[in-house]
Design a protein around this motif. Structure first.
Motif, short mmCIF file in Angstrom:
data_model
loop_
_atom_site.label_atom_id
_atom_site.label_comp_id
_atom_site.label_asym_id
_atom_site.label_seq_id
_atom_site.Cartn_x
_atom_site.Cartn_y
_atom_site.Cartn_z
N GLY A 15 12.89 34.30 71.34
CA GLY A 15 14.03 35.07 70.84
C GLY A 15 14.12 36.48 71.39
O GLY A 15 15.11 37.17 71.13
N GLU A 16 13.11 36.93 72.15
CA GLU A 16 13.19 38.30 72.67
C GLU A 16 14.12 38.39 73.86
O GLU A 16 14.32 37.42 74.59
N MET A 17 14.71 39.56 74.04
CA MET A 17 15.59 39.81 75.17
C MET A 17 14.74 40.00 76.43
O MET A 17 13.76 40.74 76.41
N VAL A 18 15.13 39.30 77.48
CA VAL A 18 14.45 39.39 78.76
C VAL A 18 15.50 39.57 79.85
O VAL A 18 16.70 39.41 79.61
N VAL A 19 15.03 39.89 81.04
CA VAL A 19 15.93 40.00 82.18
C VAL A 19 15.21 39.40 83.39
O VAL A 19 14.00 39.54 83.54
N LYS A 20 15.97 38.69 84.22
CA LYS A 20 15.43 38.21 85.49
C LYS A 20 15.46 39.41 86.42
O LYS A 20 16.49 40.01 86.64
N HIS A 21 14.31 39.77 86.96
CA HIS A 21 14.22 41.01 87.74
C HIS A 21 13.97 40.78 89.23
O HIS A 21 13.80 41.75 89.97
N THR A 22 13.98 39.54 89.68
CA THR A 22 13.78 39.26 91.10
C THR A 22 15.09 38.80 91.73
O THR A 22 15.94 38.23 91.06
N GLU A 24 18.82 38.91 93.80
CA GLU A 24 20.09 39.62 93.60
C GLU A 24 20.76 39.28 92.27
O GLU A 24 21.59 40.02 91.79
N TYR A 25 20.42 38.14 91.70
CA TYR A 25 21.01 37.69 90.43
C TYR A 25 20.07 38.12 89.31
O TYR A 25 18.97 37.60 89.19
N ASN A 26 20.48 39.12 88.50
CA ASN A 26 19.60 39.71 87.49
C ASN A 26 20.22 39.71 86.10
O ASN A 26 20.39 40.77 85.49
N PRO A 27 20.52 38.55 85.54
CA PRO A 27 21.17 38.51 84.25
C PRO A 27 20.19 38.70 83.09
O PRO A 27 19.03 38.27 83.18
N PRO A 28 20.63 39.36 82.02
CA PRO A 28 19.81 39.41 80.81
C PRO A 28 19.95 38.09 80.07
O PRO A 28 20.89 37.32 80.29
N GLY A 29 19.02 37.82 79.19
CA GLY A 29 19.10 36.60 78.39
C GLY A 29 18.09 36.63 77.26
O GLY A 29 17.42 37.63 77.03
N ILE A 30 17.98 35.51 76.58
CA ILE A 30 17.07 35.37 75.44
C ILE A 30 16.00 34.35 75.81
O ILE A 30 16.31 33.24 76.25
N TYR A 31 14.74 34.73 75.62
CA TYR A 31 13.62 33.84 75.91
C TYR A 31 13.61 32.71 74.88
O TYR A 31 13.61 32.96 73.68
N ARG A 32 13.60 31.46 75.34
CA ARG A 32 13.65 30.32 74.44
C ARG A 32 12.39 29.46 74.44
O ARG A 32 12.20 28.64 73.56
N GLY A 33 11.53 29.63 75.44
CA GLY A 33 10.29 28.86 75.44
C GLY A 33 9.83 28.55 76.85
O GLY A 33 10.37 29.06 77.83
N SER A 34 8.80 27.69 76.92
CA SER A 34 8.25 27.32 78.22
C SER A 34 8.00 25.82 78.28
O SER A 34 7.90 25.16 77.24
N ILE A 61 10.79 36.93 85.24
CA ILE A 61 11.42 37.61 84.11
C ILE A 61 10.49 38.66 83.53
O ILE A 61 9.27 38.62 83.72
N LYS A 62 11.10 39.62 82.83
CA LYS A 62 10.33 40.63 82.13
C LYS A 62 11.08 40.99 80.85
O LYS A 62 12.28 40.75 80.74
N SER A 63 10.37 41.58 79.89
CA SER A 63 11.01 42.01 78.64
C SER A 63 12.02 43.09 78.96
O SER A 63 11.81 43.91 79.85
#
Length: 64
Positions: A15-22, A24-34, A61-63
Motif C-alpha cells: 500500500g505504500e507509494m512508490v515510483v519507478k525510477h529507471t 524514461e517511463y517513471n510513473p508513481p504507483g502503489i506497491y501491491r506485493g511480490s 522502484i523506490k519509495s
C-alpha cells in the motif's frame, strides 16, 4: 499479506507509494506485493492509475 504489512521479499510496505525510477517511463504507483518467476527471481507488482498493474524488478522502484 494485507495493506500495511511489510513484504519480506522486498522490504516494501503493501500500500505504500512508490515510483519507478529507471528509464524514461517513471510513473508513481502503489506497491501491491511480490511474486516469484519460474526462474526464482523476485518481481514486484505496482498499481498505477485506473487499476493498471505493472510488474517490475525490485531495483526499478523506490519509495516515494
Amino acid at each position: 499479506m494485507q495493506e500495511g504489512d511489510t513484504d519480506p521479499r522486498t522490504g516494501f510496505i503493501i500500500g505504500e507509494m512508490v515510483v519507478k525510477h529507471t528509464g524514461e517511463y517513471n510513473p508513481p504507483g502503489i506497491y501491491r506485493g511480490s511474486i516469484l518467476t519460474c526462474a526464482g527471481k523476485v518481481r514486484v507488482i505496482v498499481e498505477h492509475d485506473y487499476g493498471m498493474l505493472h510488474i517490475y524488478a525490485p531495483e526499478q522502484i523506490k519509495s516515494k
